[in-house]
Motif scaffolding. Structure first.
Motif, PDB file in Angstrom:
ATOM      1  N   SER A   1      29.298 -10.760  60.886  1.00  0.00           N
ATOM      2  CA  SER A   1      30.294 -10.130  60.009  1.00  0.00           C
ATOM      3  C   SER A   1      30.606  -8.708  60.447  1.00  0.00           C
ATOM      4  O   SER A   1      31.760  -8.276  60.402  1.00  0.00           O
ATOM      5  N   ALA A   2      29.566  -7.976  60.890  1.00  0.00           N
ATOM      6  CA  ALA A   2      29.808  -6.620  61.392  1.00  0.00           C
ATOM      7  C   ALA A   2      30.649  -6.663  62.659  1.00  0.00           C
ATOM      8  O   ALA A   2      31.553  -5.840  62.847  1.00  0.00           O
ATOM      9  N   ALA A   3      30.364  -7.634  63.537  1.00  0.00           N
ATOM     10  CA  ALA A   3      31.150  -7.767  64.763  1.00  0.00           C
ATOM     11  C   ALA A   3      32.600  -8.129  64.447  1.00  0.00           C
ATOM     12  O   ALA A   3      33.537  -7.589  65.063  1.00  0.00           O
ATOM     13  N   LEU A   4      32.798  -9.023  63.493  1.00  0.00           N
ATOM     14  CA  LEU A   4      34.167  -9.415  63.123  1.00  0.00           C
ATOM     15  C   LEU A   4      34.936  -8.206  62.608  1.00  0.00           C
ATOM     16  O   LEU A   4      36.102  -7.981  62.977  1.00  0.00           O
ATOM     17  N   LEU A   5      34.278  -7.409  61.770  1.00  0.00           N
ATOM     18  CA  LEU A   5      34.939  -6.238  61.222  1.00  0.00           C
ATOM     19  C   LEU A   5      35.260  -5.224  62.315  1.00  0.00           C
ATOM     20  O   LEU A   5      36.370  -4.676  62.369  1.00  0.00           O
ATOM     21  N   ALA A   6      34.314  -4.980  63.209  1.00  0.00           N
ATOM     22  CA  ALA A   6      34.546  -3.999  64.282  1.00  0.00           C
ATOM     23  C   ALA A   6      35.627  -4.472  65.239  1.00  0.00           C
ATOM     24  O   ALA A   6      36.581  -3.731  65.533  1.00  0.00           O
ATOM     25  N   LEU A   7      35.509  -5.696  65.732  1.00  0.00           N
ATOM     26  CA  LEU A   7      36.438  -6.180  66.757  1.00  0.00           C
ATOM     27  C   LEU A   7      37.847  -6.352  66.219  1.00  0.00           C
ATOM     28  O   LEU A   7      38.821  -6.263  66.975  1.00  0.00           O
ATOM     29  N   SER A   8      37.970  -6.575  64.924  1.00  0.00           N
ATOM     30  CA  SER A   8      39.309  -6.684  64.328  1.00  0.00           C
ATOM     31  C   SER A   8      40.055  -5.362  64.383  1.00  0.00           C
ATOM     32  O   SER A   8      41.273  -5.324  64.215  1.00  0.00           O
ATOM     33  N   GLY A   9      39.339  -4.271  64.630  1.00  0.00           N
ATOM     34  CA  GLY A   9      39.973  -2.966  64.740  1.00  0.00           C
ATOM     35  C   GLY A   9      40.539  -2.671  66.111  1.00  0.00           C
ATOM     36  O   GLY A   9      41.175  -1.627  66.308  1.00  0.00           O
ATOM     37  N   LEU A  10      40.329  -3.548  67.081  1.00  0.00           N
ATOM     38  CA  LEU A  10      40.908  -3.363  68.411  1.00  0.00           C
ATOM     39  C   LEU A  10      42.414  -3.627  68.389  1.00  0.00           C
ATOM     40  O   LEU A  10      42.908  -4.369  67.533  1.00  0.00           O
TER      41      LEU A  10
ATOM     42  N   LEU B   1      27.530   1.250  60.660  1.00  0.00           N
ATOM     43  CA  LEU B   1      28.217   0.739  59.481  1.00  0.00           C
ATOM     44  C   LEU B   1      29.208   1.736  58.907  1.00  0.00           C
ATOM     45  O   LEU B   1      30.286   1.354  58.426  1.00  0.00           O
ATOM     46  N   THR B   2      28.872   3.036  58.975  1.00  0.00           N
ATOM     47  CA  THR B   2      29.785   4.032  58.404  1.00  0.00           C
ATOM     48  C   THR B   2      30.999   4.284  59.278  1.00  0.00           C
ATOM     49  O   THR B   2      31.910   5.008  58.874  1.00  0.00           O
ATOM     50  N   LYS B   3      31.032   3.697  60.468  1.00  0.00           N
ATOM     51  CA  LYS B   3      32.258   3.693  61.270  1.00  0.00           C
ATOM     52  C   LYS B   3      33.209   2.594  60.798  1.00  0.00           C
ATOM     53  O   LYS B   3      34.389   2.579  61.143  1.00  0.00           O
ATOM     54  N   LEU B   4      32.662   1.665  60.008  1.00  0.00           N
ATOM     55  CA  LEU B   4      33.435   0.516  59.548  1.00  0.00           C
ATOM     56  C   LEU B   4      33.703   0.557  58.054  1.00  0.00           C
ATOM     57  O   LEU B   4      34.712   0.029  57.582  1.00  0.00           O
TER      58      LEU B   4
END
Length: 433
Positions: free
Chosen positions: A27-36, A67-70
Motif C-alpha cells: 500500500s505504501a508503494a502504491l501510494l508513492a509510485l502513484s505520485g510519479l 510515511l510523512t512524505k506521503l
C-alpha cells in the motif's frame, strides 16, 4: 476503474506498474509510485476485501520519514503512541523488571519522528484512504509473472491474465509466490519461536498500578515479552516464545489459541516480573503466529521487469520490529530511483521517459548493502545472545553481559533512505536531470 483482466487494452503513453500484494508495504508503494509522472499503478490483492489482520508494529524514524512524505504528520500522529521520554524501548530484567537498557531516538530527531508504536489496521486504513480511487483489485491471487520482450503479464490462480505491465512490484510477503517462482530453492522455514499477540482497549489494564508508560521488553535467553500502549486507546502484548516444531505446527492454522493454550502461557510466565502475569490475566484471547524465515535476496530485481520489496525481499518475521519500516524504505527507494532517472526525452528503451534498467540499478545499489548489513547484524546478535545465555546461572554476570552487549542500532532505526538513493544515482551515472 477498467478491469484489467477483462480489458486487454494498454496505454503506451504511460509507465504501467503492477503491485502484487497490498498490505502495509504494498500500500505504501502504491501510494508513492502513484505520485510519479505519466504512470498507471494497479494493486492486486488476493484477499477479497481489505483485511483487519496483524497486531502492533514499531514505526522507526526511517519509517516515519518515509510515511510523512506521503501522508501528513498530523494524520500519522493521530494513530500512534510515543513514550513520554523519547525512549525507543526500555529493556527490563525478565524476573525483577529492573531497567537494564534504554534506547532513545537521537536528540536531533523532531518530535513528529521519534520512534512510535501503532496498530497495523489503523495504519493500513490510513494508507488506503490516500490511495487513488479504485487503485486496488481484490480477490486476485497472482500465481506467476510471465515476461516477454514487451512487458510482463500477471497470471492469476484462476487462469486469467492481465495485459502487459512495464514493471511488477512483488510485495506479496514472506511467503511470496513470485519469489518462489524465481528462486525455487529459497525455502521459508520455522525459526524456532512463536509470536503470541493481541491488541485490546487500554481500559482493560488501567487497574494495574505497576504498568509502565513506556514501551517495555522483558528478555530472557531468546524469549521476549513486549508491552506497550499503541495509540487510539489501544494496548498491545507480544510474546516471542521458543517452541518445539511439533507444537508450533498445531498452532499454525488455528491463530486464536485455546483456553488451555492461554493458561499454558500464563503458567510459563508466572515467575517473570509480576506485571506480566497481571496483564496476561486480563487477556481473554491471544493469537499465535509461528515465526518463519528464509534466505534474504541478494539481487532485488529480475529481468528489468520485477522488483522485490518488503518481506518478499527480506523474509524474516521479527527483525528488530522494523520489518514494515524497512519495507517502507524499499518503497521510497523505488519511487526515487524511478523519479531521478526519468527524463523528458524518450529513447528507444524508454516508456514515458523511464529507463527501467537504470532505475533498478539505482534501487539495487540503494537497498542491497543496507539489507545485507541488517542480516549480518542479526547473525551477530544470535552469537551475542548465546554469550549472554551462558551466564544464566549467575544473575549478576548475566546482567553485566546483557548490558555490555546492548549495542545501539540507530543506524537501522534512523537510516537515511533519501541520502542512499542520491549516492546510488551518482554511482550509476545517469544523465543530467
Amino acid at each position: 476503474m477498467v478491469d484489467l483482466v477483462a480489458n486487454n487494452s494498454t496505454n503506451p503513453g504511460k509507465l504501467r506498474i503492477a503491485i502484487v500484494g497490498t498490505g502495509l508495504v504494498g500500500s505504501a508503494a502504491l501510494l508513492a509510485l502513484s505520485g510519479l509522472q505519466d504512470v498507471e499503478v494497479v494493486g492486486f490483492e488476493k484477499s477479497p476485501v481489505p483485511r483487519e489482520a496483524g497486531a502492533w508494529i514499531s514505526l522507526t524514524v526511517t519509517g516515519q520519514l518515509v510515511l510523512t512524505k506521503l501522508i501528513s504528520p498530523e494524520k500519522i500522529n493521530e494513530i500512534v503512541y510515543r513514550p513520554p521520554d523519547r525512549a525507543v524501548y526500555v529493556t527490563r530484567h525478565w524476573r525483577t523488571g529492573e531497567d537494564l537498557v534504554r534506547q532513545y531516538s537521537s536528540e536531533h530527531i523532531k518530535e513528529d519522528f521519534i520512534q512510535a508504536r501503532t496498530h497495523r489496521w489503523p495504519l493500513l486504513k490510513l494508507l488506503m484512504d490516500h490511495h487513488p480511487k479504485d487503485a486496488v483489485q481484490y480477490g486476485k491471487q497472482v500465481a506467476a509473472v510471465r515476461n516477454s520482450d514487451v512487458g510482463a503479464k500477471l497470471e492469476f490462480a484462476n487462469g486469467e491474465t492481465t495485459p502487459d505491465f512495464d514493471l511488477v512490484v512483488a510485495a506479496d510477503g514472506i511467503y511470496s509466490g513470485i519469489r518462489r517462482q524465481y528462486w525455487p530453492d529459497h525455502q521459508v522455514q520455522f525459526k524456532g519461536a512463536v509470536a503470541y499477540r493481541n491488541v485490546f482497549h487500554k481500559s482493560r489494564v488501567a487497574h494495574i498500578k505497576e504498568l509502565h508508560d513506556d514501551s517495555s521488553s522483558w528478555r530472557r535467553d531468546g524469549e521476549v515479552v513486549f508491552l506497550s500502549e499503541l495509540g487510539l486507546d489501544q494496548y498491545g502484548v507480544v510474546i516471542i516464545k521458543t517452541e518445539e516444531p511439533e507444537y508450533a505446527a498445531t498452532l499454525r492454522w488455528e491463530r486464536s489459541i485455546s483456553q488451555e493454550g492461554l493458561n499454558r502461557l500464563r503458567d510459563h510466565y508466572k515467575d517473570w516480573d509480576p506485571v506480566i502475569s497481571k496483564v496476561l490475566d486480563t487477556v481473554e484471547e491471544i493469537q499465535a503466529y509461528p515465526l518463519d524465515s528464509g534466505p534474504w535476496l541478494r539481487e532485488l530485481t529480475r529481468d528489468d521487469r520485477v522488483v522485490f520489496i518488503g518481506d518478499a525481499s527480506h523474509p524474516t518475521a521479527g527483525a528488530y520490529g522494523a520489518g514494515a519500516a524497512m519495507g517502507f524504505g524499499d518503497a521510497w527507494a523505488l519511487y526515487r530511483s524511478l523519479e531521478l532517472t526519468r527524463r523528458r526525452g524518450r529513447g528507444r528503451r524508454e516508456t514515458a521517459g523511464y529507463d527501467l534498467h537504470k532505475a533498478l540499478q539505482v534501487f539495487q545499489q540503494t537497498r542491497a548493502p543496507f539489507l545485507l548489513r541488517v542480516e549480518q547484524q542479526m547473525a551477530l546478535d544470535r552469537d551475542t545472545a548465546s554469550y549472554v545465555a551462558e551466564a544464566a546461572g549467575d544473575e549478576d554476570e548475566w546482567k553485566r553481559r546483557f548490558k555490555e552487549s546492548g549495542a545501539s542500532i540507530r543506524w537501522l532505526q534512523e537510516h537515511d533512505v533519501e541520502l542512499e538513493v542520491l549516492k546510488a544515482v551518482s554511482t550509476v551515472g545517469v544523465w543530467k536531470i
